[in-house]
Design a protein around this motif. Structure first.
Motif, PDB file in Angstrom:
ATOM      1  N   ALA A 137       0.820  -1.213   0.000  1.00 39.71           N
ATOM      2  CA  ALA A 137       0.000   0.000   0.000  1.00 39.71           C
ATOM      3  C   ALA A 137       0.854   1.263   0.000  1.00 39.71           C
ATOM      4  N   GLU A 138       1.932   1.252   0.762  1.00 41.64           N
ATOM      5  CA  GLU A 138       2.830   2.409   0.800  1.00 41.64           C
ATOM      6  C   GLU A 138       3.461   2.649  -0.572  1.00 41.64           C
ATOM      7  N   LYS A 139       3.814   1.570  -1.256  1.00 45.43           N
ATOM      8  CA  LYS A 139       4.414   1.674  -2.587  1.00 45.43           C
ATOM      9  C   LYS A 139       3.412   2.276  -3.573  1.00 45.43           C
ATOM     10  N   ILE A 140       2.179   1.845  -3.485  1.00 46.48           N
ATOM     11  CA  ILE A 140       1.135   2.323  -4.394  1.00 46.48           C
ATOM     12  C   ILE A 140       0.801   3.791  -4.134  1.00 46.48           C
ATOM     13  N   CYS A 141       0.837   4.203  -2.882  1.00 44.53           N
ATOM     14  CA  CYS A 141       0.449   5.575  -2.513  1.00 44.53           C
ATOM     15  C   CYS A 141       1.560   6.597  -2.747  1.00 44.53           C
ATOM     16  N   GLY A 142       2.688   6.156  -3.274  1.00 45.03           N
ATOM     17  CA  GLY A 142       3.799   7.073  -3.490  1.00 45.03           C
ATOM     18  C   GLY A 142       3.458   8.251  -4.384  1.00 45.03           C
ATOM     19  N   ASP A 143       2.557   8.036  -5.355  1.00 41.80           N
ATOM     20  CA  ASP A 143       2.173   9.118  -6.264  1.00 41.80           C
ATOM     21  C   ASP A 143       1.173  10.081  -5.648  1.00 41.80           C
ATOM     22  N   ALA A 144       0.549   9.687  -4.542  1.00 38.14           N
ATOM     23  CA  ALA A 144      -0.477  10.528  -3.919  1.00 38.14           C
ATOM     24  C   ALA A 144       0.135  11.610  -3.043  1.00 38.14           C
ATOM     25  N   GLY A 145       1.375  11.388  -2.568  1.00 43.74           N
ATOM     26  CA  GLY A 145       2.024  12.363  -1.700  1.00 43.74           C
ATOM     27  C   GLY A 145       3.209  11.739  -0.984  1.00 43.74           C
ATOM     28  N   VAL A 146       3.560  12.310   0.145  1.00 46.41           N
ATOM     29  CA  VAL A 146       4.687  11.824   0.938  1.00 46.41           C
ATOM     30  C   VAL A 146       4.170  10.828   1.972  1.00 46.41           C
ATOM     31  N   VAL A 147       4.608   9.579   1.869  1.00 48.18           N
ATOM     32  CA  VAL A 147       4.104   8.509   2.723  1.00 48.18           C
ATOM     33  C   VAL A 147       4.828   8.490   4.067  1.00 48.18           C
ATOM     34  N   ASN A 148       4.048   8.375   5.145  1.00 48.64           N
ATOM     35  CA  ASN A 148       4.613   8.206   6.484  1.00 48.64           C
ATOM     36  C   ASN A 148       4.748   6.709   6.752  1.00 48.64           C
TER      37      ASN A 148
END
Length: 275
Positions: A137-148
Motif C-alpha cells: 500500500a505504501e508503494k502504491i500511494c507514493g504518487d499521492a504524496g509523501v508517505v509516512n
C-alpha cells in the motif's frame, strides 16, 4: 522597509540609550503553538472556533485562539502533549472546510508559512487479498504524496483494505487511485478513499474551493451536468475500524493432542474516538 531603515539611520542616541540589549530563548514565555489556516471565504470568529473545538479536543487545561489575519489563527496549548494530540489526529475541518494545521516556526513569519501540505489517511481498496500489506500500500500511494512509513501495523489493516498515512499537496487534485501492473502482465485499478475529508470540489478534485467556485464550472456558464464531475462521494472513506478478521492456528503437539489457537486483532482505541 526602506523608510524604516532611513529613519533608523537618522537617529542619534546616547551610549546608554543606544546600547544593544540581548535577549535569549530561555527568557521567552514557554508556549506550545500551532498555526492554522482556514480554507473558507467566511470571516473567522475566534469565539466560534473555540466553541467548536473545545468539546472535540477536550483539553484538560484548555487552549487559546488568537487571530493573526483574515483566515489564519494561532492555537496555543499549555503543554506539548496536548499539542501533539491535535497534530497527530489531523486533518481537522471547521464549518465543513479544511483547516490546514502545522507547528508554529518562530523563525518564519506567520504570513510566510506554507499551508500547502495536509496529512490524510488513505484507504487503498480493490487490492488482491495476497497483496493487502502495508508495504504494498505504501508503494502504491507514493504518487499521492509523501508517505509516512512509521505508523503502527495495527493502524493499517481494515476489512478488505489497507490504509496509509500520506501528506498530500492540496494545490493538486486528489489522487483517485492508480493502475497497478501485476507480474502476469495484468493491470488492475486500485482506488483510494480519504478519511475525514472536508468540502471537496467534485469537478476538479481541489480542496481549496467548492463546486460553485471552480473554474471548470464557471467557464461552462453553469451548463455542465453532474455526470461530468470527475469526483464524487465515493472518494470519502467511512470511519476506520480495525479489521475484525480472526485467524485460527491448528497443530498437533508431541502428545498427539490437537491444539487450536484463535488469534484476534487487538482492540483499537480509535473505535471509540469521536471525530
Amino acid at each position: 522597509m526602506e523608510e524604516l531603515a532611513k529613519s533608523w539611520s537618522c537617529l542619534t542616541l546616547s551610549d546608554v540609550k543606544g546600547s544593544q540589549v540581548c535577549i535569549t530563548e530561555e527568557e521567552a514565555i514557554p508556549e506550545f503553538v500551532l498555526v492554522a489556516k482556514f480554507l473558507t471565504k467566511r470571516t473567522l470568529n475566534v469565539e466560534a472556533i473555540a466553541k467548536t473545538f473545545t468539546p472535540i479536543w477536550r483539553m484538560k487545561n484548555g487552549f487559546r485562539v488568537t487571530k493573526e489575519s483574515d483566515h489564519v489563527v494561532l492555537f496555543t496549548f499549555d503543554n506539548q502533549t496536548d499539542l501533539e494530540q491535535v497534530l497527530n489526529t489531523k486533518p481537522w475541518s471547521f464549518d465543513k472546510h479544511l483547516m490546514v494545521l502545522h507547528r508554529y516556526d518562530k523563525e518564519v513569519d506567520v504570513s510566510e508559512s506554507d499551508f500547502n501540505m495536509v496529512a490524510f489517511w488513505i484507504q487503498v481498496h480493490e487490492l488482491p487479498v495476497h497483496f493487502q500489506t502495508r508495504a504494498v500500500a505504501e508503494k502504491i500511494c507514493g504518487d499521492a504524496g509523501v508517505v509516512n512509513k512509521n505508523m503502527e501495523e495495527g493502524d493499517s489493516m481494515g476489512d478488505g483494505f489497507v490504509r496509509v498515512r500520506v501528506k498530500v499537496d492540496i494545490l493538486k487534485p486528489l489522487c483517485k487511485g492508480r493502475v497497478v501492473s501485476l507480474e502476469n502482465g495484468k493491470g488492475i485499478w486500485v482506488s483510494f478513499k480519504y478519511e475525514r475529508l472536508s468540502n471537496l470540489c467534485y469537478w476538479c478534485g481541489s480542496l481549496t474551493h467548492d463546486d460553485w467556485d471552480c473554474e471548470v464550472w464557471i467557464e461552462s456558464g453553469g451548463t455542465l451536468p453532474s455526470e461530468a464531475q470527475q469526483y464524487g462521494a465515493w472518494i470519502r472513506a467511512l470511519p476506520f475500524v480495525r479489521s475484525k478478521r480472526s485467524s485460527v492456528s491448528v497443530w498437533v503437539s508431541t502428545n498427539k493432542k490437537l491444539q487450536v489457537q484463535i488469534q484476534r486483532p487487538p482492540q483499537s482505541s480509535l473505535q471509540n474516538h469521536r471525530w
